[in-house]
Enzyme design. Structure first.
Site, PDB file in Angstrom:
ATOM      1  N   SER A 136       0.836  -1.198   0.000  1.00 57.33           N
ATOM      2  CA  SER A 136       0.000   0.000   0.000  1.00 57.33           C
ATOM      3  C   SER A 136       0.872   1.249   0.000  1.00 57.33           C
ATOM      4  O   SER A 136       2.043   1.196   0.369  1.00 57.33           O
ATOM      5  CB  SER A 136      -0.910  -0.002   1.233  1.00 57.33           C
ATOM      6  N   GLY A 137       0.299   2.359  -0.410  1.00 56.60           N
ATOM      7  CA  GLY A 137       1.017   3.626  -0.373  1.00 56.60           C
ATOM      8  C   GLY A 137       1.341   4.164  -1.751  1.00 56.60           C
ATOM      9  O   GLY A 137       1.099   3.525  -2.780  1.00 56.60           O
ATOM     10  N   SER A 138       1.932   5.354  -1.774  1.00 52.53           N
ATOM     11  CA  SER A 138       2.153   6.073  -3.031  1.00 52.53           C
ATOM     12  C   SER A 138       3.189   5.414  -3.924  1.00 52.53           C
ATOM     13  O   SER A 138       3.071   5.440  -5.156  1.00 52.53           O
ATOM     14  CB  SER A 138       2.569   7.516  -2.728  1.00 52.53           C
ATOM     15  N   GLY A 156       5.963  -0.487   0.269  1.00 51.13           N
ATOM     16  CA  GLY A 156       6.712   0.704   0.637  1.00 51.13           C
ATOM     17  C   GLY A 156       7.062   0.690   2.110  1.00 51.13           C
ATOM     18  O   GLY A 156       6.827  -0.286   2.827  1.00 51.13           O
ATOM     19  N   ALA A 157       7.628   1.788   2.584  1.00 48.99           N
ATOM     20  CA  ALA A 157       7.960   1.934   3.999  1.00 48.99           C
ATOM     21  C   ALA A 157       8.026   3.415   4.331  1.00 48.99           C
ATOM     22  O   ALA A 157       8.322   4.245   3.470  1.00 48.99           O
ATOM     23  CB  ALA A 157       9.290   1.263   4.330  1.00 48.99           C
ATOM     24  N   GLY A 168       2.052   4.315   8.065  1.00 45.01           N
ATOM     25  CA  GLY A 168       1.654   5.721   7.933  1.00 45.01           C
ATOM     26  C   GLY A 168       0.317   5.871   7.228  1.00 45.01           C
ATOM     27  O   GLY A 168      -0.433   6.813   7.481  1.00 45.01           O
ATOM     28  N   GLU A 196      -0.612  -5.444   5.861  1.00 49.09           N
ATOM     29  CA  GLU A 196       0.716  -5.445   5.247  1.00 49.09           C
ATOM     30  C   GLU A 196       1.626  -6.474   5.913  1.00 49.09           C
ATOM     31  O   GLU A 196       2.363  -7.199   5.242  1.00 49.09           O
ATOM     32  CB  GLU A 196       1.339  -4.049   5.350  1.00 49.09           C
ATOM     33  N   LYS A 214      13.342   8.110   2.815  1.00 50.85           N
ATOM     34  CA  LYS A 214      12.968   7.050   3.755  1.00 50.85           C
ATOM     35  C   LYS A 214      14.178   6.257   4.242  1.00 50.85           C
ATOM     36  O   LYS A 214      14.026   5.336   5.050  1.00 50.85           O
ATOM     37  CB  LYS A 214      11.973   6.096   3.081  1.00 50.85           C
TER      38      LYS A 214
END
Length: 271
Positions: A65-67, A122-123, A136, A143, A161
């Site tokens: 998940s995430g951008s 992601g992270a 976040g 996840e 990151k």
């Protein structure tokens, strides 16, 4: 929706070098450039390289998940179309599920695919020991479940990151997903035992707290960053508190991390 987002990105800024004899020696080129990539382009570079190196034909892939994952799914879809890859994609969130569907990929789940060949996610931050802060975006539980079922967890991120130790760059704290009735006792116990402060994450487009895909609350722990932490031990102790569902600490789970840089290159770190 996601395709429109990808098309809307501005290209990298190309800055001509000022003319000088040293910049343009006799017999050399008359023009040179320095390319400064946008943060989104850095994410894209990391995602594309990870997908190209880890996604293979006839495998099951966990989709994070995430951008940054947006670019990974876009690249997976490109390769499925151009190479005819046969893949099953298992999502980690509502967002990931929508990405898989929108790109026409085969949607799977852990009930039918309890073992994954790899998961790409992601992270929020990655330290020198490959300990991650995730969550976040509020998807930490699913996840971590998907990552735990994968032979390899591959992390994709931009250069912001990448840290020596947790808390160096990411200042929003470690997310802890909790049962709603237990958030106050857990807040008090963690603050007493480990220091720092915990805040209930509040929603933006609704009144009240964020509610996860699993119906839980999230506490964000701003931990003391003036001392060294044994994150494995900290994670295990917090997980023992009644009402804690999971934490955003991913310890000993990541296989490899890819960080997109300002100049368009990608640096790598292995466990």
């Amino acid at each position: 929706m996601w395709r429109q987002f990808l098309r809307s990105l501005s290209p990298g800024v190309i800055t001509p070098r000022p003319w000088s004899a040293s910049n343009y020696p006799s017999g050399g080129a008359f023009f040179s450039t320095r390319v400064t990539m946008s943060l989104e382009e850095a994410k894209r570079c990391a995602a594309y390289k990870a997908v190209d190196e880890y996604v293979k034909d006839k495998t099951v892939v966990g989709v994070g998940s995430g951008s940054t994952v947006v670019y990974a799914v876009h690249r997976i879809a490109e390769r499925v179309k151009s190479e005819g890859l046969k893949l099953v994609c298992v999502p980690t969130s509502f967002q990931a599920r929508q990405l898989i569907i929108e790109h026409g990929l085969t949607l799977g789940d852990l009930e039918c695919n309890p073992r994954l060949d790899c998961a790409i996610d992601g992270a929020d931050e990655v330290d020198a020991k490959m300990v991650l802060i995730k969550g976040g975006g509020g998807c930490l539980l699913q996840e971590k479940i998907v990552a735990s079922c994968a032979d390899r967890l591959v992390v994709i991120a931009d250069y912001t990151k990448d840290s020596v130790k947790l808390g160096q760059q990411y200042r929003k704290g470690i997310p802890i997903e909790v049962a709603p009735m237990a958030y106050v006792p857990i807040k008090n116990k963690v603050e007493t035992r480990f220091g720092g402060t915990l805040k209930l994450r509040m929603a933006v487009a609704k009144a009240g707290p964020v509610v996860t895909d699993n119906g839980n609350f999230i506490l964000d722990w701003s931990f003391p960053d003036d001392k060294e932490h044994d994150w494995d031990a900290v994670n295990r102790e917090i997980m023992m508190l009644p009402g804690v569902v999971d934490t955003g600490l991913f310890v000993g789970m990541a296989t490899k991390a890819y960080f997109g840089q300002k100049d368009g290159t990608v640096t790598e770190r292995s466990a």
